[in-house]
Design an enzyme around this catalytic site. Sequence first.
Site, PDB file in Angstrom:
ATOM      1  CG  ASP A  43      -6.621  -1.100  -5.645  1.00 51.88           C
ATOM      2  OD1 ASP A  43      -6.712  -0.072  -5.309  1.00 51.88           O
ATOM      3  OD2 ASP A  43      -7.460  -1.887  -5.361  1.00 51.88           O
ATOM      4  CE1 TYR A 156      -9.597   4.634   8.362  1.00 52.65           C
ATOM      5  CE2 TYR A 156     -10.385   6.454   9.762  1.00 52.65           C
ATOM      6  CZ  TYR A 156      -9.690   5.670   8.370  1.00 52.65           C
ATOM      7  OH  TYR A 156      -9.452   6.587   7.584  1.00 52.65           O
ATOM      8  CE  LYS A 160      -6.221   5.342   7.823  1.00 57.61           C
ATOM      9  NZ  LYS A 160      -5.332   5.156   6.658  1.00 57.61           N
ATOM     10  CB  VAL A 189     -11.435  12.710   1.333  1.00 55.68           C
ATOM     11  CG1 VAL A 189     -10.812  13.074  -0.223  1.00 55.68           C
ATOM     12  CG2 VAL A 189     -10.345  13.005   2.305  1.00 55.68           C
TER      13      VAL A 189
HETATM   14  P1  NAI Z   1     -11.468   4.138  -1.402  1.00 55.97           P
HETATM   15  O1  NAI Z   1     -12.151   3.011  -0.865  1.00 55.97           O
HETATM   16  O2  NAI Z   1     -12.082   4.948  -2.460  1.00 55.97           O
HETATM   17  O3  NAI Z   1     -10.148   3.184  -2.041  1.00 55.97           O
HETATM   18  C1  NAI Z   1      -9.408   2.598  -1.504  1.00 55.97           C
HETATM   19  C2  NAI Z   1      -8.484   1.807  -2.429  1.00 55.97           C
HETATM   20  O4  NAI Z   1      -7.861   0.797  -1.722  1.00 55.97           O
HETATM   21  C3  NAI Z   1      -9.463   0.972  -3.292  1.00 55.97           C
HETATM   22  O5  NAI Z   1      -9.072   0.880  -4.646  1.00 55.97           O
HETATM   23  C4  NAI Z   1      -9.286  -0.497  -2.702  1.00 55.97           C
HETATM   24  O6  NAI Z   1      -9.545  -1.454  -3.909  1.00 55.97           O
HETATM   25  C5  NAI Z   1      -7.877  -0.268  -2.219  1.00 55.97           C
HETATM   26  N1  NAI Z   1      -7.869  -1.464  -1.014  1.00 55.97           N
HETATM   27  C6  NAI Z   1      -8.496  -1.661   0.010  1.00 55.97           C
HETATM   28  N2  NAI Z   1      -7.916  -2.635   0.744  1.00 55.97           N
HETATM   29  C7  NAI Z   1      -6.769  -3.294   0.059  1.00 55.97           C
HETATM   30  C8  NAI Z   1      -6.097  -4.205   0.213  1.00 55.97           C
HETATM   31  N3  NAI Z   1      -6.295  -5.082   1.055  1.00 55.97           N
HETATM   32  N4  NAI Z   1      -5.066  -4.509  -0.630  1.00 55.97           N
HETATM   33  C9  NAI Z   1      -5.038  -3.690  -1.822  1.00 55.97           C
HETATM   34  N5  NAI Z   1      -5.667  -2.657  -2.108  1.00 55.97           N
HETATM   35  C10 NAI Z   1      -6.860  -2.413  -1.201  1.00 55.97           C
HETATM   36  O7  NAI Z   1     -11.051   4.731  -0.352  1.00 55.97           O
HETATM   37  P2  NAI Z   1     -10.234   6.373  -0.185  1.00 55.97           P
HETATM   38  O8  NAI Z   1     -11.257   7.230   0.420  1.00 55.97           O
HETATM   39  O9  NAI Z   1      -9.768   6.698  -1.191  1.00 55.97           O
HETATM   40  O10 NAI Z   1      -9.086   6.071   1.071  1.00 55.97           O
HETATM   41  C11 NAI Z   1      -7.889   5.777   0.751  1.00 55.97           C
HETATM   42  C12 NAI Z   1      -6.978   6.043   1.879  1.00 55.97           C
HETATM   43  O11 NAI Z   1      -7.442   7.440   2.546  1.00 55.97           O
HETATM   44  C13 NAI Z   1      -7.426   5.013   3.138  1.00 55.97           C
HETATM   45  O12 NAI Z   1      -6.063   4.800   3.867  1.00 55.97           O
HETATM   46  C14 NAI Z   1      -8.070   5.700   4.350  1.00 55.97           C
HETATM   47  O13 NAI Z   1      -8.028   5.228   5.564  1.00 55.97           O
HETATM   48  C15 NAI Z   1      -7.690   7.147   3.984  1.00 55.97           C
HETATM   49  N6  NAI Z   1      -8.577   8.371   4.263  1.00 55.97           N
HETATM   50  C16 NAI Z   1      -9.714   8.513   4.037  1.00 55.97           C
HETATM   51  C17 NAI Z   1     -10.622   9.483   4.031  1.00 55.97           C
HETATM   52  C18 NAI Z   1     -11.920   9.600   3.453  1.00 55.97           C
HETATM   53  O14 NAI Z   1     -12.664  10.574   4.006  1.00 55.97           O
HETATM   54  N7  NAI Z   1     -12.152   9.194   2.340  1.00 55.97           N
HETATM   55  C19 NAI Z   1     -10.183  10.388   5.251  1.00 55.97           C
HETATM   56  C20 NAI Z   1      -8.893  10.161   5.639  1.00 55.97           C
HETATM   57  C21 NAI Z   1      -8.023   9.073   5.386  1.00 55.97           C
END
Ligand code: NAI
Length: 255
Positions: A43, A156, A160, A189
């Site tokens: 991360d 976005y 995806k 989520v």
């Molecule tokens: P979040 O923002 O809570 O966590 C994302 C994590 O990825 C963080 O720890 C961040 O530091 C890390 N990150 C971001 N860019 C980075 C990079 N360039 N290099 C290394 N680490 C990086 O987000 P969440 O909600 O847990 O999302 C995780 C995945 O789930 C994403 O791919 C998102 O597109 C996908 N997703 C989320 C949804 C939602 O409603 N929260 C719905 C559908 C998909």
Amino acid sequence: MNQAQPTGDFDGLAALVTGGASGIGAAIAALLRDRGARVAVLDRDPAGAPAGTLLVKADVTSDEAIRNGVAEVVAEFGALHTVVGNAGIGAIGTVEDNSDEEWRRVLDVNVLGLVRTARAALPHLRAAAAERPGAVSITHTCSIAATAGLPQRAAYSASKGAVLALTLAMAADHVRDGIRVNCVNPGTVDTPWVGRLLGRAADPAAERAALEARQPTGRLVSADEVAAAVAYLAGPAAAAVTGTALAVDGGMQGL
Ligand code: NAI
């Protein structure tokens, strides 16, 4: 967490979760750990990763950082069996709103980040598959945005959609290596990401209610529910499953 889940089906396996320090990725890392895997969290800001995981600070936009990170994980664990490409960022707007630079940033993290992760991991996964047939997999966190038209999410959604196609192409390319490749398509989520979105809304409570109403179950999906789907796809029960997108979206796409 998840004490009702079966444990032990990842015993002896080594896993890498990108973006595993928050939200969905943190839930995945914790569940794989609870089921017996040694888990590394890669991360850009790993401080929030679950206890008992190996922290690798790296940005998925850097090929060199990912290669070094994967090498560190393999040096520590001796092998790599399970890769979860989950790191991702959002972007709000129509095609008229986002600059080329914003598009490149979203595609760089959400799509090329997975490509770089797979490129670094595949030699190790191939070696592991030769020793543990059926136990080796890559799982991507995609999104329902890949298959449903959502307003204000042009960049976005395009990213995806690319993740979904990449997952299918990789599944075809690596099936003979004994490596399964699948993705989960979550709906909305309840994670810090959505918390940030709501924080910027004019009326956060109304915005949350609208997001809940968009899903036929009438509520947001939990990160643990997505993690359970990832653990299924990555685990031995899914040994016959590759090239699949599993929606975890409260019925948003299908109903
Ligand atoms: P979040 O923002 O809570 O966590 C994302 C994590 O990825 C963080 O720890 C961040 O530091 C890390 N990150 C971001 N860019 C980075 C990079 N360039 N290099 C290394 N680490 C990086 O987000 P969440 O909600 O847990 O999302 C995780 C995945 O789930 C994403 O791919 C998102 O597109 C996908 N997703 C989320 C949804 C939602 O409603 N929260 C719905 C559908 C998909």
